[in-house]
Design an enzyme around this catalytic site. Structure first.
Site, PDB file in Angstrom:
ATOM      1  N   LYS A  67       0.849  -1.193   0.000  1.00 37.37           N
ATOM      2  CA  LYS A  67       0.000   0.000   0.000  1.00 37.37           C
ATOM      3  C   LYS A  67       0.890   1.251   0.000  1.00 37.37           C
ATOM      4  O   LYS A  67       1.828   1.346   0.802  1.00 37.37           O
ATOM      5  CB  LYS A  67      -0.863   0.012   1.263  1.00 37.37           C
ATOM      6  CG  LYS A  67      -2.345   0.266   1.052  1.00 37.37           C
ATOM      7  CD  LYS A  67      -3.081   0.230   2.387  1.00 37.37           C
ATOM      8  CE  LYS A  67      -4.550   0.391   2.211  1.00 37.37           C
ATOM      9  NZ  LYS A  67      -5.272   0.422   3.494  1.00 37.37           N
TER      10      LYS A  67
HETATM   11  O1  G3P Z   1      -7.913   1.138   5.746  1.00 37.21           O
HETATM   12  C1  G3P Z   1      -8.285   2.157   4.865  1.00 37.21           C
HETATM   13  C2  G3P Z   1      -9.630   2.734   5.215  1.00 37.21           C
HETATM   14  O2  G3P Z   1     -10.583   1.724   5.148  1.00 37.21           O
HETATM   15  C3  G3P Z   1      -9.663   3.504   6.554  1.00 37.21           C
HETATM   16  O3  G3P Z   1     -10.990   3.753   6.932  1.00 37.21           O
HETATM   17  O4  G3P Z   1     -12.582   4.340   8.759  1.00 37.21           O
HETATM   18  O5  G3P Z   1     -10.145   5.004   8.971  1.00 37.21           O
HETATM   19  O6  G3P Z   1     -11.655   6.147   7.301  1.00 37.21           O
HETATM   20  P1  G3P Z   1     -11.347   4.846   8.043  1.00 37.21           P
END
Ligand code: G3P
Length: 220
Positions: free
Chosen positions: A83
């Protein structure tokens, strides 16, 4: 549609992998920090639980170090997707890694322009963060619709849309309506997908009526 689980909690990953519905896992530095474990240990363990793509994020911001970190992460297991953030150095790293045959997931995407750059850089996945856009009163799912439509115009774009920052089942359902290839789900949202009060009420009524028959399938 592929379901990835968005967590670094290996107990949750193991439990959900046992449903047979999990096609991959995404982590990020915040999720790894929340696990309280050494990064490389938890990533290696996740790679043994789920055969599909396991996203592990670089933490450097300069190209040279991002590339070295990405190469080290890719060497952990054949199903690693490195990533990288959607920055100039991140996309330069994406191009170098994807040209070398490494799966790359370009993350922290918030605009269609960024998604076009990621596709041109050879990303295997682009991760638009819908929840974080919703959090600032911007329609996150409109970005998904935009990217899916743009990508469908170009056969040369082989990048899969990996809908991320999902906050609720409706994000998943809308993403499926739009034809997004992948959604990465927090464990709680994946479990919410099963639930409907009419299913629970209907099953309770079936079992109550069945109990009244005094029969048992296995005993007859
Ligand atoms: O892992 C990437 C993404 O899914 C993070 O989500 O909830 O931290 O905005 P969030």
């Amino acid at each position: 549609m592929k379901f990835f689980v968005d967590t670094a909690d290996t107990d949750e990953i193991r439990d959900l992998a046992n449903t047979g519905l999990v096609d991959g896992v995404t982590t990020n530095p915040s999720l790894v920090a929340k696990s309280g474990r050494k990064f490389l240990d938890v990533v290696e363990e996740i790679c043994t639980i789920v055969d599909g793509p396991i996203s592990a994020e670089v933490t450097a911001t300069d190209y040279e170090t991002m590339l070295k970190e990405g190469q080290k992460l890719a060497a952990l297991a054949p199903n690693i997707a490195v990533k990288v953030p959607l920055t100039a150095n991140g996309l330069k790293t994406c191009k170098a890694l994807s040209d070398a045959g490494t799966m790359v997931n370009v993350t922290l995407c918030f605009s269609p322009g960024q998604a076009i750059l990621a596709a041109k850089a050879g990303a295997a996945f682009i991760s638009p963060f819908v929840g974080r856009l919703d959090d600032i009163s911007t329609d996150g799912m409109h970005l998904i619709a935009d990217i899916c439509q743009i990508y469908s115009n170009y056969e040369s774009f082989e990048t899969e849309v990996l809908v991320a920052s999902i906050r609720n089942p409706m994000h998943l359902i809308e993403a499926a309506r739009m034809g997004a290839g992948v959604a990465t789900l927090p464990p709680s949202v994946l479990r919410q997908l099963y639930k409907h009060p009419l299913t629970e009420a209907g099953l309770e009524a079936f079992l109550s009526d069945w109990k009244g028959t005094g029969q048992s399938i296995l005993d007859d």
